[in-house]
Design a protein around this motif. Structure first.
Motif, PDB file in Angstrom:
ATOM      1  N   GLY A 143      -5.988 -38.710  11.831  1.00  0.00           N
ATOM      2  CA  GLY A 143      -4.855 -39.247  12.118  1.00  0.00           C
ATOM      3  C   GLY A 143      -3.865 -39.874  10.851  1.00  0.00           C
ATOM      4  N   ALA A 144      -2.719 -39.534  10.822  1.00  0.00           N
ATOM      5  CA  ALA A 144      -1.683 -40.021   9.882  1.00  0.00           C
ATOM      6  C   ALA A 144      -1.245 -41.452  10.000  1.00  0.00           C
ATOM      7  N   ARG A 145      -1.043 -42.295   9.210  1.00  0.00           N
ATOM      8  CA  ARG A 145      -0.456 -43.469   9.125  1.00  0.00           C
ATOM      9  C   ARG A 145       0.811 -43.131   8.797  1.00  0.00           C
ATOM     10  N   CYS A 146       2.089 -43.496   9.478  1.00  0.00           N
ATOM     11  CA  CYS A 146       3.402 -43.002   9.332  1.00  0.00           C
ATOM     12  C   CYS A 146       4.269 -44.386   9.260  1.00  0.00           C
ATOM     13  N   LYS A 147       5.624 -44.112   8.863  1.00  0.00           N
ATOM     14  CA  LYS A 147       6.444 -45.284   8.828  1.00  0.00           C
ATOM     15  C   LYS A 147       7.890 -44.727   9.291  1.00  0.00           C
ATOM     16  N   VAL A 148       8.842 -45.260   9.738  1.00  0.00           N
ATOM     17  CA  VAL A 148      10.095 -44.655   9.953  1.00  0.00           C
ATOM     18  C   VAL A 148      10.920 -44.958   8.808  1.00  0.00           C
ATOM     19  N   SER A 149      11.444 -43.917   8.366  1.00  0.00           N
ATOM     20  CA  SER A 149      11.844 -43.975   6.932  1.00  0.00           C
ATOM     21  C   SER A 149      13.200 -44.661   6.957  1.00  0.00           C
ATOM     22  N   SER A 150      13.626 -45.414   5.715  1.00  0.00           N
ATOM     23  CA  SER A 150      14.843 -46.014   5.584  1.00  0.00           C
ATOM     24  C   SER A 150      15.934 -45.034   5.297  1.00  0.00           C
ATOM     25  N   TRP A 151      15.616 -43.633   4.837  1.00  0.00           N
ATOM     26  CA  TRP A 151      16.329 -42.697   4.306  1.00  0.00           C
ATOM     27  C   TRP A 151      16.690 -41.945   5.630  1.00  0.00           C
ATOM     28  N   THR A 152      18.179 -41.719   5.908  1.00  0.00           N
ATOM     29  CA  THR A 152      18.528 -40.710   7.187  1.00  0.00           C
ATOM     30  C   THR A 152      18.409 -39.349   6.709  1.00  0.00           C
ATOM     31  N   ALA A 187       6.459 -40.072   6.364  1.00  0.00           N
ATOM     32  CA  ALA A 187       7.583 -40.611   6.800  1.00  0.00           C
ATOM     33  C   ALA A 187       8.136 -39.765   8.163  1.00  0.00           C
ATOM     34  N   ILE A 188       8.774 -40.765   8.783  1.00  0.00           N
ATOM     35  CA  ILE A 188       9.382 -39.811   9.906  1.00  0.00           C
ATOM     36  C   ILE A 188      10.998 -40.385  10.021  1.00  0.00           C
ATOM     37  N   MET A 189      11.491 -39.226  10.052  1.00  0.00           N
ATOM     38  CA  MET A 189      13.225 -39.666   9.789  1.00  0.00           C
ATOM     39  C   MET A 189      14.063 -39.622  11.020  1.00  0.00           C
ATOM     40  N   GLU A 271      -0.556 -44.006  13.734  1.00  0.00           N
ATOM     41  CA  GLU A 271      -0.101 -45.186  13.464  1.00  0.00           C
ATOM     42  C   GLU A 271       1.291 -45.054  13.085  1.00  0.00           C
ATOM     43  N   LEU A 272       1.978 -45.823  13.659  1.00  0.00           N
ATOM     44  CA  LEU A 272       3.454 -45.862  13.093  1.00  0.00           C
ATOM     45  C   LEU A 272       3.892 -47.067  13.019  1.00  0.00           C
TER      46      LEU A 272
END
Length: 311
Positions: A143-152, A187-189, A271-272
């Motif tokens: 499983g990947a650990r991701c974050k919502v990107s600050s980049w649009t 990253a998730i955009m 994880e997000l």
């Protein structure tokens, strides 16, 4: 979708403008137009080892998209789709690969600087490098650990998001670098409207309240060929997949999130932004789709043999 940096990029031969050349001789001039202005389009394909020999997954669809991307950028491609397909086959055979990643590239070459593109400077290449099934980055098993990107995610009103263009990936690179810098895998955009678009190099699917949902093409995502394959597989397996907008909150409250793409194949997000998804482990739906997709690309499922082009 892309993510090929996880594999070692090395081969014996690369096809450039009609001829196979040694790896070390596959060079372009420093004044190549695409190097300065990102005037290049490309594809990412994979060849898989099957019981009937090496086979390229959805070759026709990838080459159709490559030429559509070139058309959007008004490129006069000096080769036909069939010639590029033949070049791909020739390059794989020359390198004696049974499984590999394939990168055809069409770009404006040497012939003038400035925003006006060279009139007769369109060039083409085909590269490939060995990549075994399952050799994808984090997300396949743990499983990947991701974050919502600050980049649009870039907007289709500014750049053609349906073209698989090098320029679009500068946006993705920024998001991926930020994620890695902050200790995440991916990253998730979000798009300009604040809706979920895609990962830096993969399409997104969410299982929530029993429904499998993916953002629609109108959200500014690449029209992914793996995305299309997974939607077909879900429906053939008796499931339903919906296309509609997703909010950021829908990600945090999802039962499962998975990413799909040529390089990614099917990868789980567990994880997000510090929030556990699917209790921090791979969900049953994601595992099932990983198995079904692997069968499809390796010729083990007769329903999808039409997706394979054997060498």
């Amino acid at each position: 979708m892309e993510g090929a940096g996880a594999a070692a990029v090395k081969s014996e031969k690369i096809w450039m403008n009609g001829s196979l050349v040694p790896y070390a001789d596959a060079r372009v001039h420093v004044l190549t137009h695409a190097l300065h202005y990102s005037t290049a389009v490309f594809e990412g394909l994979r060849c898989y080892e099957t019981p009937k020999g090496p086979a390229i997954f959805r070759l026709d669809e990838h080459i159709e998209r490559l030429f559509n991307s070139a058309k959007i950028y008004s490129m006069k491609v000096p080769y036909s789709p069939e010639e590029i397909k033949a070049a791909i086959s020739e390059t794989i055979k020359a390198n004696k690969f049974t499984e590999c990643y394939i990168r055809p590239l069409i770009y404006y070459g040497l012939g003038g600087m400035g925003l006006t593109v060279p009139e007769h400077g369109t060039e083409a290449s085909v590269s490939c490098w060995e990549w075994k099934t399952g050799e994808s980055a984090a997300g396949k098993t743990t499983g990947a650990r991701c974050k919502v990107s600050s980049w649009t995610r870039i907007d289709g009103r500014a750049q053609p998001v349906k073209a698989k263009a090098a320029s679009n990936y500068a946006n993705a690179v920024l998001a991926r670098m930020e994620a890695h810098r902050d200790g995440y895998d991916e990253a998730i955009m979000l798009n300009g409207a604040g809706k979920v678009a895609e990962a830096s190099a993969a399409n997104i699917f969410v299982k929530r309240r029993g429904a499998i949902i993916t953002p629609p093409l109108s959200s500014g995502v690449l029209e992914g060929i793996t995305r299309d394959s997974i939607m077909r597989i879900i429906r053939d397996d008796g499931g339903e997949v919906l296309e509609h907008d997703l909010d950021r909150e829908d990600l945090y409250t999802a039962d499962e999130i998975f990413m799909v793409g040529t390089a990614a194949e099917v990868k789980s997000v567990t994880e997000l932004d510090g929030v556990n998804i699917s209790s921090g482990s791979l969900g049953a739906t994601t595992k099932r789709l990983q198995e079904l997709y692997t069968k499809a690309v390796t010729g083990a499922d007769e329903r999808y043999l039409g997706w394979l082009t054997y060498l």
